[in-house]
Design a protein around this motif. Sequence first.
Motif, short mmCIF file in Angstrom:
data_model
loop_
_atom_site.label_atom_id
_atom_site.label_comp_id
_atom_site.label_asym_id
_atom_site.label_seq_id
_atom_site.Cartn_x
_atom_site.Cartn_y
_atom_site.Cartn_z
N ALA A 84 5.82 0.26 -0.52
CA ALA A 84 6.51 -0.24 0.68
C ALA A 84 5.71 -1.37 1.31
N VAL A 85 6.44 -2.32 1.89
CA VAL A 85 5.85 -3.39 2.70
C VAL A 85 6.71 -3.49 3.96
N GLU A 86 6.15 -3.09 5.09
CA GLU A 86 6.95 -3.02 6.32
C GLU A 86 6.20 -3.65 7.48
N PRO A 87 6.94 -4.12 8.48
CA PRO A 87 6.27 -4.58 9.70
C PRO A 87 5.45 -3.43 10.27
N ALA A 88 4.25 -3.74 10.76
CA ALA A 88 3.34 -2.68 11.24
C ALA A 88 4.01 -1.81 12.28
N GLU A 89 4.78 -2.45 13.15
CA GLU A 89 5.41 -1.70 14.22
C GLU A 89 6.37 -0.64 13.65
N ALA A 90 7.13 -1.04 12.64
CA ALA A 90 8.08 -0.10 12.02
C ALA A 90 7.35 0.95 11.19
#
Lengths: 438, 438
Positions: free
Chosen positions: B35-41
């Motif tokens: 996975a690669v996700e925005p840190a906030e999410a």
Amino acid sequence: MTRVRATILAAPRPDELQVREDHVISFDDAGMITAVEPAEAAGGPVDLELPGTTVLLPGLIDLHVHAPQWPQLGTGLDLPLDRWLFDYTFPLEARFGDLGFAERVWESLLPGLLSRGTTTAVYYASTHEPATLALAEACVRHGQRAFVGRVAMDHPQGTPHFYRDRDASEAVAASARSIDAIEALGSPLVRPIVTPRFVPACTDALLEGLGELADATGALVQTHCSESDWEHQYVLDRYGVTDAVALERFGLARPHSVLAHAGHLADDDTDRLASIGAGIAHCPLSNLYFGNAVFPVRRALSRGLRVGLGSDIAGGSEAGLLPQCAHAVNVSRALTDGVDARLGPGRRGVDGSAIDILTAFWLATVGGAEVLGIPAGRIDPGHAFDALAIDIGPESGVEVWPEVDDWSRIFEKVVRGAAPTNITHVWVAGRRVGPWRS
Amino acid sequence: MTRVRATILAAPRPDELQVREDHVISFDDAGMITAVEPAEAAGGPVDLELPGTTVLLPGLIDLHVHAPQWPQLGTGLDLPLDRWLFDYTFPLEARFGDLGFAERVWESLLPGLLSRGTTTAVYYASTHEPATLALAEACVRHGQRAFVGRVAMDHPQGTPHFYRDRDASEAVAASARSIDAIEALGSPLVRPIVTPRFVPACTDALLEGLGELADATGALVQTHCSESDWEHQYVLDRYGVTDAVALERFGLARPHSVLAHAGHLADDDTDRLASIGAGIAHCPLSNLYFGNAVFPVRRALSRGLRVGLGSDIAGGSEAGLLPQCAHAVNVSRALTDGVDARLGPGRRGVDGSAIDILTAFWLATVGGAEVLGIPAGRIDPGHAFDALAIDIGPESGVEVWPEVDDWSRIFEKVVRGAAPTNITHVWVAGRRVGPWRS
């Protein structure tokens, strides 16, 4: 008297590597070298002994730096010269009306260049007198040998409304004041230089006035010359003659004038400039980005023209002259062999144009010093102790293999392969000027 | 599962910069990204948070490295290809019969490349089985993704008596043993590759035998293809067809074959190789030194040919692919504009050949992965976490100026301007593999 013990590598002539292992260099309080002798013969104590895994080179002389373009170094190289100037470069340079911004840039530029071994730089500043003076002051403060020029440009078509001198007479007056202000700093290292941006940015009246200013003050002159297809043709269209002829008529092609690029110089231009004693700032990377052709450096040298190297920050994308030495060899190879395989081998290049790394390094040192007429570029008596020390030890990343390397190969590895962080000491006129690392 | 928080810059397509600020990358124990996700999410704790003044790039894939030429990197570039091989290169490679010397070189090469961000390398070793196996072992030990090929060469005219396989059948047998030995290491990262040096160094029997070996083992193939005027003409003279056609006949131009240089490829060769699914290792610097012409990378991409980048150590003079990205742009500019000002502007270059830094970086990452058919080159789920982190902070030497820089310019400054010492972390398949600085 100060004495430094080191192994010295230099290129006193374009085809000659000079190796002086374990020598002592003595220089006086003005930073002038008085003796270079084998350590054994010299005897006596020294002030500094460089480690045996270090080599000492003469300081690098960058003949063409647009100081205010430092913030865009390595970017914005996608447009042809005329659009690049109007879209990217003039708006950036116009910011240097803000002295605070200018001072922040100079405080980054000077350590950036000194730490890369650039002991002499020939600067285009901006049109602004305060920013120009601040650049000269930064050079004095950081101890870099420099020629600093306020940029003069007044042509209503060749410059944007937001970044130009009001008119020719105001421009000449501003350049004259700038020369006086730099002279008033009283530094033997930092000199003013008359700087018409280039013919397309200047009216005839400005070019004439700056020629007279150079005559009156004895200051050197720098400008661009036959840089690109567009610029070269522009001058032909405007005057019916080449840049070289036009600049001579305006009194701007003079002894030790620094003419940048010159990729489109014809042989009679070359001969004309050689007989005047003007010189070329060969900017190899910039040849590829904005020049549309490669300056034939070997041909120019063979006709007696003075030539040195320039980074052309930021029309060239890299700071420091060691990488430019490699680029000078690279582009000379491209010129020799040509680039388009669809043309036959004999038809795509200019045979005999290749230079080697020794010639490139000579350009960056002795060649540059001869263009400017300054006693630098050599580690020899009668020359300033402008020098850099480079670590080539096991942890340096410069791969020395005794199985295959002699001094000639080590020299090439140093020039091609040393990173900025390999440079451990830089001196100008005998004063240590960097690098200062935290 | 491991989680790294960083700002990611990548070029998923040749003309597209992808910026993912403050993202969390998750990868499993095999090093595959899940996975690669925005840190906030993403939320939750992370194992490593890179400083905000750091950018993360996909790992660099060097498609063409002559491992035993590491000691001569940056030197001996003054001769044409055929003489360079006989005078400098074959004598150096012959030394790798000495396993101790080979091991010392590999122990310098592997950290040298990894610390420069080369997470995948395609290696020519030497003709020696022990040195070749030692190289593969060094790759396993240091954690570099690699294809390692024993060099096969048996032609009595195209090789020197002191450095060649005894005959074709012995050469094929040695290459087969070398493949088995590398397979026996059991590493998912390090693979064997069938490596006929190039047509002039191989007899027909050897080329045929190696084609059969590739067929039998499923190993990829690498060789040189249409490298220089001399080499290109040699193959035409020997077979009456180009390298591409000859290699296809011998079963060596296959899906994911790595064909180095290809500066003299004709359009029908390009189409032929594209339809096969072979790929080109574009070695920009080497084009200037030994290629006699510049590989038209934009043209090749537009015709659907797979292309990645190669340093061609030591026919190219620099290690690491960030400098080669800049060189790829540089030589493409030379090809577009031409080099010889004495020819008219329309006659000296090949209009439309220029690439930008994004395309060059795409070649060094996604392009290389596509040539090899490996799940790397992107920081995306389903791909290995092969990556490098680069410091662009105030002390880094990468000059970021908020006044003029957006992410696109910062990306260009990083690729063009980052020194090896700016690289702070390198990972292959999720394992930290350098740089290890003392």
